[in-house]
Motif scaffolding. Sequence first.
Motif, PDB file in Angstrom:
ATOM      1  N   HIS A 117       0.817  -1.213   0.000  1.00 54.86           N
ATOM      2  CA  HIS A 117       0.000   0.000   0.000  1.00 54.86           C
ATOM      3  C   HIS A 117       0.852   1.264   0.000  1.00 54.86           C
ATOM      4  O   HIS A 117       0.349   2.351   0.300  1.00 54.86           O
ATOM      5  N   ARG A 118       2.123   1.133  -0.341  1.00 58.62           N
ATOM      6  CA  ARG A 118       3.037   2.254  -0.225  1.00 58.62           C
ATOM      7  C   ARG A 118       2.601   3.428  -1.092  1.00 58.62           C
ATOM      8  O   ARG A 118       2.597   4.590  -0.643  1.00 58.62           O
ATOM      9  N   LEU A 119       2.234   3.180  -2.345  1.00 56.12           N
ATOM     10  CA  LEU A 119       1.873   4.258  -3.258  1.00 56.12           C
ATOM     11  C   LEU A 119       0.628   4.989  -2.772  1.00 56.12           C
ATOM     12  O   LEU A 119       0.579   6.229  -2.766  1.00 56.12           O
ATOM     13  N   THR A 120      -0.394   4.231  -2.338  1.00 51.55           N
ATOM     14  CA  THR A 120      -1.629   4.862  -1.866  1.00 51.55           C
ATOM     15  C   THR A 120      -1.378   5.689  -0.622  1.00 51.55           C
ATOM     16  O   THR A 120      -1.892   6.812  -0.480  1.00 51.55           O
ATOM     17  N   LEU A 121      -0.593   5.156   0.298  1.00 50.46           N
ATOM     18  CA  LEU A 121      -0.290   5.891   1.527  1.00 50.46           C
ATOM     19  C   LEU A 121       0.508   7.155   1.218  1.00 50.46           C
ATOM     20  O   LEU A 121       0.299   8.201   1.854  1.00 50.46           O
ATOM     21  N   ALA A 122       1.424   7.085   0.255  1.00 54.85           N
ATOM     22  CA  ALA A 122       2.181   8.277  -0.117  1.00 54.85           C
ATOM     23  C   ALA A 122       1.274   9.342  -0.710  1.00 54.85           C
ATOM     24  O   ALA A 122       1.466  10.546  -0.472  1.00 54.85           O
ATOM     25  N   GLN A 123       0.271   8.913  -1.481  1.00 49.54           N
ATOM     26  CA  GLN A 123      -0.676   9.882  -2.041  1.00 49.54           C
ATOM     27  C   GLN A 123      -1.524  10.543  -0.956  1.00 49.54           C
ATOM     28  O   GLN A 123      -2.008  11.662  -1.130  1.00 49.54           O
ATOM     29  N   LEU A 124      -1.694   9.842   0.166  1.00 47.46           N
ATOM     30  CA  LEU A 124      -2.429  10.427   1.293  1.00 47.46           C
ATOM     31  C   LEU A 124      -1.557  11.361   2.126  1.00 47.46           C
ATOM     32  O   LEU A 124      -2.038  11.939   3.099  1.00 47.46           O
ATOM     33  N   GLY A 125      -0.288  11.475   1.765  1.00 48.75           N
ATOM     34  CA  GLY A 125       0.614  12.377   2.488  1.00 48.75           C
ATOM     35  C   GLY A 125       1.405  11.707   3.587  1.00 48.75           C
ATOM     36  O   GLY A 125       2.050  12.392   4.379  1.00 48.75           O
ATOM     37  N   CYS A 126       1.409  10.389   3.635  1.00 46.04           N
ATOM     38  CA  CYS A 126       2.133   9.669   4.682  1.00 46.04           C
ATOM     39  C   CYS A 126       3.593   9.484   4.266  1.00 46.04           C
ATOM     40  O   CYS A 126       3.871   9.015   3.152  1.00 46.04           O
ATOM     41  N   ARG A 127       4.473   9.842   5.121  1.00 46.51           N
ATOM     42  CA  ARG A 127       5.898   9.647   4.887  1.00 46.51           C
ATOM     43  C   ARG A 127       6.530   8.825   6.013  1.00 46.51           C
ATOM     44  O   ARG A 127       7.492   8.100   5.780  1.00 46.51           O
ATOM     45  N   LEU A 150       5.962   6.575   9.957  1.00 44.62           N
ATOM     46  CA  LEU A 150       5.008   5.769  10.725  1.00 44.62           C
ATOM     47  C   LEU A 150       4.124   6.656  11.580  1.00 44.62           C
ATOM     48  O   LEU A 150       2.971   6.312  11.856  1.00 44.62           O
ATOM     49  N   GLY A 151       4.646   7.786  12.005  1.00 46.71           N
ATOM     50  CA  GLY A 151       3.825   8.720  12.772  1.00 46.71           C
ATOM     51  C   GLY A 151       2.662   9.259  11.946  1.00 46.71           C
ATOM     52  O   GLY A 151       1.550   9.436  12.461  1.00 46.71           O
ATOM     53  N   ASP A 152       2.908   9.520  10.655  1.00 45.21           N
ATOM     54  CA  ASP A 152       1.816   9.980   9.787  1.00 45.21           C
ATOM     55  C   ASP A 152       0.740   8.906   9.666  1.00 45.21           C
ATOM     56  O   ASP A 152      -0.455   9.195   9.702  1.00 45.21           O
ATOM     57  N   MET A 153       1.150   7.656   9.533  1.00 39.94           N
ATOM     58  CA  MET A 153       0.183   6.570   9.428  1.00 39.94           C
ATOM     59  C   MET A 153      -0.593   6.389  10.736  1.00 39.94           C
ATOM     60  O   MET A 153      -1.785   6.085  10.730  1.00 39.94           O
ATOM     61  N   ARG A 154       0.087   6.586  11.848  1.00 40.76           N
ATOM     62  CA  ARG A 154      -0.569   6.359  13.140  1.00 40.76           C
ATOM     63  C   ARG A 154      -1.667   7.381  13.408  1.00 40.76           C
ATOM     64  O   ARG A 154      -2.591   7.119  14.186  1.00 40.76           O
ATOM     65  N   HIS A 155      -1.560   8.535  12.779  1.00 35.57           N
ATOM     66  CA  HIS A 155      -2.567   9.568  12.993  1.00 35.57           C
ATOM     67  C   HIS A 155      -3.774   9.413  12.071  1.00 35.57           C
ATOM     68  O   HIS A 155      -4.733  10.168  12.195  1.00 35.57           O
ATOM     69  N   LEU A 156      -3.714   8.474  11.139  1.00 36.66           N
ATOM     70  CA  LEU A 156      -4.885   8.205  10.301  1.00 36.66           C
ATOM     71  C   LEU A 156      -5.963   7.505  11.129  1.00 36.66           C
ATOM     72  O   LEU A 156      -5.652   6.795  12.088  1.00 36.66           O
ATOM     73  N   PRO A 157      -7.241   7.677  10.773  1.00 38.34           N
ATOM     74  CA  PRO A 157      -8.311   6.991  11.505  1.00 38.34           C
ATOM     75  C   PRO A 157      -8.130   5.480  11.413  1.00 38.34           C
ATOM     76  O   PRO A 157      -7.948   4.923  10.325  1.00 38.34           O
ATOM     77  N   ARG A 158      -8.207   4.794  12.540  1.00 37.89           N
ATOM     78  CA  ARG A 158      -8.001   3.353  12.573  1.00 37.89           C
ATOM     79  C   ARG A 158      -9.074   2.617  11.762  1.00 37.89           C
ATOM     80  O   ARG A 158      -8.777   1.642  11.076  1.00 37.89           O
TER      81      ARG A 158
END
Length: 439
Positions: free
Chosen positions: A119-129, A131-139
């Motif tokens: 899911h790297r490409l999709t997460l990058a498009q969401l602005g995630c760079r 693990l902290g960025d991912m952790r702040h996404l809604p679970r």
Amino acid sequence: MLWVALSLPCAPDGTRPSSDALHGLATWALQFTPRVAIADEAVVLEIEASTRLFGGRRALHERIVGEADDLGIAAIGWAPNSLAALACTRAGVRNGLRRPLPELLDALPMEVLSAVAPHRLTLAQLGCRTLGDMRHLPRGGISRRFGKDLLRAMDQAYGLRPETHGWVELPETFRARLELMSRVETAPALLFGARRLLVQLCGWLAARRAGTTAFTLRWAHDAMRSREAGEGGELTIRTAQPMRQIEHLCRLLAEHLARVKLQAPVGDLALEAIDVVPLEEHSASLLPDPKNESESLALVLERIAARLSPERVRRPVLCEDDRLEWAQHWQWALQPMPRQRVAPSDVPQPTFVLAEPQLLAVRDHRPMYQGPLMLLSGPHRVEGGWWHRSEGDGGGDASTHHLERDYWVALSQHAGVLWIYQERLAGDATAWYLHGSFA
């Protein structure tokens, strides 16, 4: 918990290390702990319970790092769990214990988790760079859009969910293979690759508490060889006694390789332990080995004092004194022992003694300790200490040393057999004190 991740280098095209290389590394790691698992391109091991056995975290860290070069380990990471340790190796962070785990992981790039790869490409498009960025996404959104595997991996890395591992089992026999990075044309040059296999062998022997008296090194010739050269060759090394010291085995192998002439370039090596026998362990303690009857206590104390300094080594000395507090004292271990014979005391001596006597409650003139006490024997009068006025107190008051006590052996229904006394010189002679207990 304390986890270590040992990462092997990947090929330039991103191909992970071979299964043989990972299992060889895992076999070597089993000498430190039985909790060893393979995770992607690395081997992870839980060593919290082993740190004391190897002299603490620093000593264990130095030993692992010291052998890392011989095994071709690319990165080492320490962390409270295996996924965090693996993330540290991928991010180039060796010590993941200096900062709180959430703070450490939040700053790492999101690619350090294997579950992110699909899911790297999709997460990058969401602005995630990170693990902290991912952790702040809604679970809930992560679970619905990316599946439960990603959320589970994040929870495990942050210590919010337990991990599961398939532990590597120690093989009954040792056989290891190594593909050389380049073709080798002279036999002595085979020692570089053979040393890596020997390090694995020594780790396997340490885990089995054994030594080898014979092992065989085999080599396979390059596919572009001539027919006369054959498929390869082998060399069997034998030792006079069971051995698992890497430096000794390498020197022995080097002597034999110096007399070998290769018929063709070599591309693969294989090592096999032929004879394996239990190895009698030698005690690493400073205390004398009971099996070594020739070593006296005086020699042991001299060796300990030389290592720790004489002021830090003391021995107990018995004294001719009925007062338990003064029945022994400590002196420097290298001082001559006083020549005196201590006669056995008629007063019962307890197994355990309190640092300070404990005042007991009294009910109806009976001492109490977890219920009323039954007096079994006594009184045993102990008196002494008046001579300290002239021996070591500079002529001062000796009342702090002079005592007169009546000791009794008492039985408690819950606490067992106790050692109690009354202080006859005190103002209140009815007071009772607990001083010790019998095993």
